[in-house]
Design an enzyme around this catalytic site. Structure first.
Site, PDB file in Angstrom:
ATOM      1  CD  GLU A 127       4.516 -40.442  90.976  1.00  0.00           C
ATOM      2  OE1 GLU A 127       3.532 -40.778  91.673  1.00  0.00           O
ATOM      3  OE2 GLU A 127       5.683 -40.607  91.369  1.00  0.00           O
ATOM      4  CG  HIS A 156       6.543 -41.755  94.794  1.00  0.00           C
ATOM      5  ND1 HIS A 156       5.485 -41.814  93.922  1.00  0.00           N
ATOM      6  CD2 HIS A 156       6.263 -42.622  95.783  1.00  0.00           C
ATOM      7  CE1 HIS A 156       4.607 -42.701  94.363  1.00  0.00           C
ATOM      8  NE2 HIS A 156       5.054 -43.204  95.495  1.00  0.00           N
TER       9      HIS A 156
END
Lengths: 378, 288
Positions: B209, B247
């Site tokens: 990511e 996150h």
């Protein structure tokens, strides 16, 4: 969490890192009052949580009272990269002999605390890295050992600082910054520029401080410098309700469990020709209340035309989500179409709950995303 | 074979008496994980899910051999719990907790260097070797035994990918969620080294990511040394710069940390990247 310059300097004061004399103003009159009672020149500095304010006209010198009105008014009217100027810091003007860049960073690549310095103070470090990389010195510090004298010696060599008195002041500032990093759970503390002024005194002219979001719970008086000013009102509401939310510019509202899946959902919307309105992660163990709050936040955005749920049940149970949707439908009077992808833990129970409300579901992420995009087209 | 974990691995649960700890102890046991004990300070002597609880790891180690620990301790106490596991020299430590301060993880990582201790996480779903054992919170039923290794920075996105792998007939050797924090115990490159030496693993799926440079570091490694096909997916093409996407580690701070830059770099080095997570099985078919 980013701090304002004045908050960062407040922390510098706590750690006895010298800064210029300055005062805060929250409106034009306050600012003018302060200037009237100051020795000129002074510098008026917009307080915004973004870089590049100098270029945007957010930092100006006031040499005479005649200039004050115009300068203060122009700065309070500014919008710098979407941040409106609501506060200014007014500091004594100084005669600067040398500008230095100095920072400490939690370095995720080297997995050390990295000291970065350069003689090209005042320039953005990214620009220096591109145009004059040899001007930058990076020193990796093992967090178990801490900062040592030889680290500091290499800084003096790089910056050609040989004056004993300057070295003494410099050493003191470096050690205190390092102490700040470790005690206050900082991801970054940056002084750009750190200046040497007439009389060989060193001062922190600016401050950039970023606190580790995971660390804030460990800082005793965190509330003293808490600010959510770089978040939109919806993002603040989301944060207070335990949701991760970021507003985007599209029209398909997204409610997803898990950050990675939420990003993949946004990407897939775009892939099929749509535009996501937001990132939203409802988190792991999702009680129905979270789903209701998520819908409330999303429908505040008037661009949103469809709400897309993408739930892959793991710890999150599909029936919990379904119950949340059910409750939301009952109490919120939702006019927007809902597209629901539901699979994983307790899928059948979840599907049954939604079916009883006349809501269709699918187990395929692609089908759901395509449907949401097609509804926008209609 | 698989990597790091099999049905014989002796696992303890730190924070076993908490809500999440006890629930997932039950789920792990049901999956077949060999759980030998639990630790919660002050709760020594209790029994949870048929598992004996101790006050400290040292006390537990007097009675049991331990190969791995999984940590469900809340953030406030998690740092001490991790140090306790590290000092007890447990070879595999899996930290599920979200919210461990970065500078504590930095110290822990520097401390374990050269010590033959593997940490997975924090802020991760754990790992699973299908049909043998799981450590963490992954839903066991979507996994199938097979020859694809999976390494991922995400939780539910991993499930999405595994689900489509399983449906397409591709079972998994071991699946690991490395965690969403900026400083994590094991990065892509560390786990690729394990998969390289695992006979059972024929290909690896990497799920990355935005944020950081672990994908780029892994790419360099794959190009130079990795001996098996790799297929990647990178989430966050639509993520704005400077915003944290859930996150703690998913934030773009420089041009090379965008999804686009990572995808380009992978492709430039002949590693196929799926546009959609569900395309991964198809690409694997063409690669294997």
């Amino acid at each position: 969490m980013k701090l304002y310059e004045f908050q960062g300097k407040g922390l510098f004061a706590r750690y006895h890192i010298p800064t210029p004399k300055g005062k805060m103003a929250e409106n034009v009159n306050q600012a003018l009052d302060i200037i009237k009672n100051s020795k000129l020149p002074v510098v008026v500095k917009a307080q915004v949580l973004t870089g590049g304010r100098g270029k945007a006209g957010g930092v100006k010198l006031v040499r005479s009272l005649d200039e004050a009105n115009e300068v203060v008014n122009s700065i309070f009217g500014l919008d710098i990269k979407g941040y409106k100027v609501k506060k200014v810091l007014i500091e004594e003007g100084l005669e600067i002999k040398k500008e230095i860049y100095l920072s400490f960073l939690m370095n995720r690549n080297s997995e050390k605390i990295t000291l970065i310095t350069s003689g090209e103070g005042g320039m953005e470090i990214e620009t220096v890295a591109k145009e004059k990389p040899e001007a930058i010195l990076k020193v990796d510090i093992d967090p178990l050992l801490g900062i040592k004298s030889y680290h500091i010696t290499s800084v003096f060599d790089h910056l050609h600082i040989s004056d004993r008195e300057l070295q003494k002041q410099f050493t003191d500032i470096i050690k205190k910054m390092y102490k700040m990093v470790t005690e206050l759970y900082l991801n970054l503390v940056e002084i750009n520029p750190l200046v040497i002024i007439k009389g060989n005194r060193i001062l922190a002219l600016d401050s950039k401080v970023i606190i580790d979001d995971n660390g804030v719970g460990f800082i005793k008086d965190f509330d003293a410098f808490k600010n959510y000013d770089d978040l939109t009102p919806e993002e603040i509401t989301a944060k207070e309700n335990g949701l991760s939310f970021v507003k985007l510019n599209g029209n398909i509202g997204c409610i997803v469990n898990g950050a990675g899946l939420a990003m993949a959902t946004m990407d897939m919307i775009k892939h099929f020709g749509g535009e996501p309105a937001n990132f939203l992660d409802v988190g792991g163990s999702s009680n129905p209340e979270k789903v209701i709050n998520a819908i409330k936040i999303i429908r505040k955005d008037k661009n949103v035309k469809v709400i897309l749920f993408n739930i892959f049940g793991g710890i999150t149970r599909c029936d919990d989500i379904a119950n949340g949707i059910k409750k939301a439908v009952e109490i919120l009077d939702i006019k927007l179409p809902l597209v629901i992808r539901l699979t994983g833990t307790n899928e059948k129970e979840g599907v049954d709950i939604l079916r009883s409300l006349g809501l269709e579901t699918t187990t395929s992420m692609q089908k759901a995303v395509k449907k949401a995009v097609s509804l926008i087209g209609e | 074979m698989a990597i790091l974990l099999n049905k014989n691995t002796r696992v303890i649960v730190q924070g076993i008496t908490g809500r999440d700890g006890s629930f997932h102890t039950r789920m792990m046991k049901a999956y077949g994980t060999n759980i030998v004990g639990g630790v919660t300070p002050g709760k020594g002597g209790e029994t949870i899910e048929g598992i004996k609880v101790y006050n400290t790891i040292n006390e537990l180690k007097n009675k049991h051999e331990v190969d791995a620990s999984v940590i469900f301790v809340p953030p406030k106490f998690s740092v001490d719990a991790i140090w306790e596991a590290v000092e007890a020299n447990i070879k595999l430590i899996v930290i599920i907790t979200e919210g461990v301060p970065v500078n504590d993880m930095l110290k822990i990582k520097n401390y374990i260097k050269g010590k033959n201790i593997t940490i997975i996480g924090p802020n991760c779903p754990g790992l699973i070797t299908p049909n043998e054992a799981k450590i963490g919170i992954m839903p066991g039923n979507i996994f199938k035994k097979g020859n694809i290794g999976v390494i991922s920075r995400s939780g539910t996105l991993t499930y999405e990918v595994v689900y489509s792998l399983t449906n397409a007939g591709y079972g998994q050797s071991t699946v690991i969620g490395v965690g969403g924090d900026p400083i994590i115990g094991s990065r892509f490159i560390d786990l690729l080294q394990h998969f390289k030496n695992d006979d059972e693993t024929e290909a690896v799926v990497l799920i990355g990511e935005i944020g950081g440079s672990d994908e780029a570091i892994a790419t360099e490694y794959i190009k130079k040394e990795f001996n098996k096909p790799v297929v990647a997916f990178i989430a966050g093409k639509t993520a704005p710069k400077g915003k944290r996407m859930g996150h703690a580690g998913a934030i773009v701070s420089g041009a090379e940390e965008t999804a686009q830059a990572k995808i380009e770099f992978l492709r430039k080095n002949k590693i196929p990247v799926a546009e959609l997570p569900q395309e991964i099985p198809e690409i694997l078919k063409n690669t294997l």
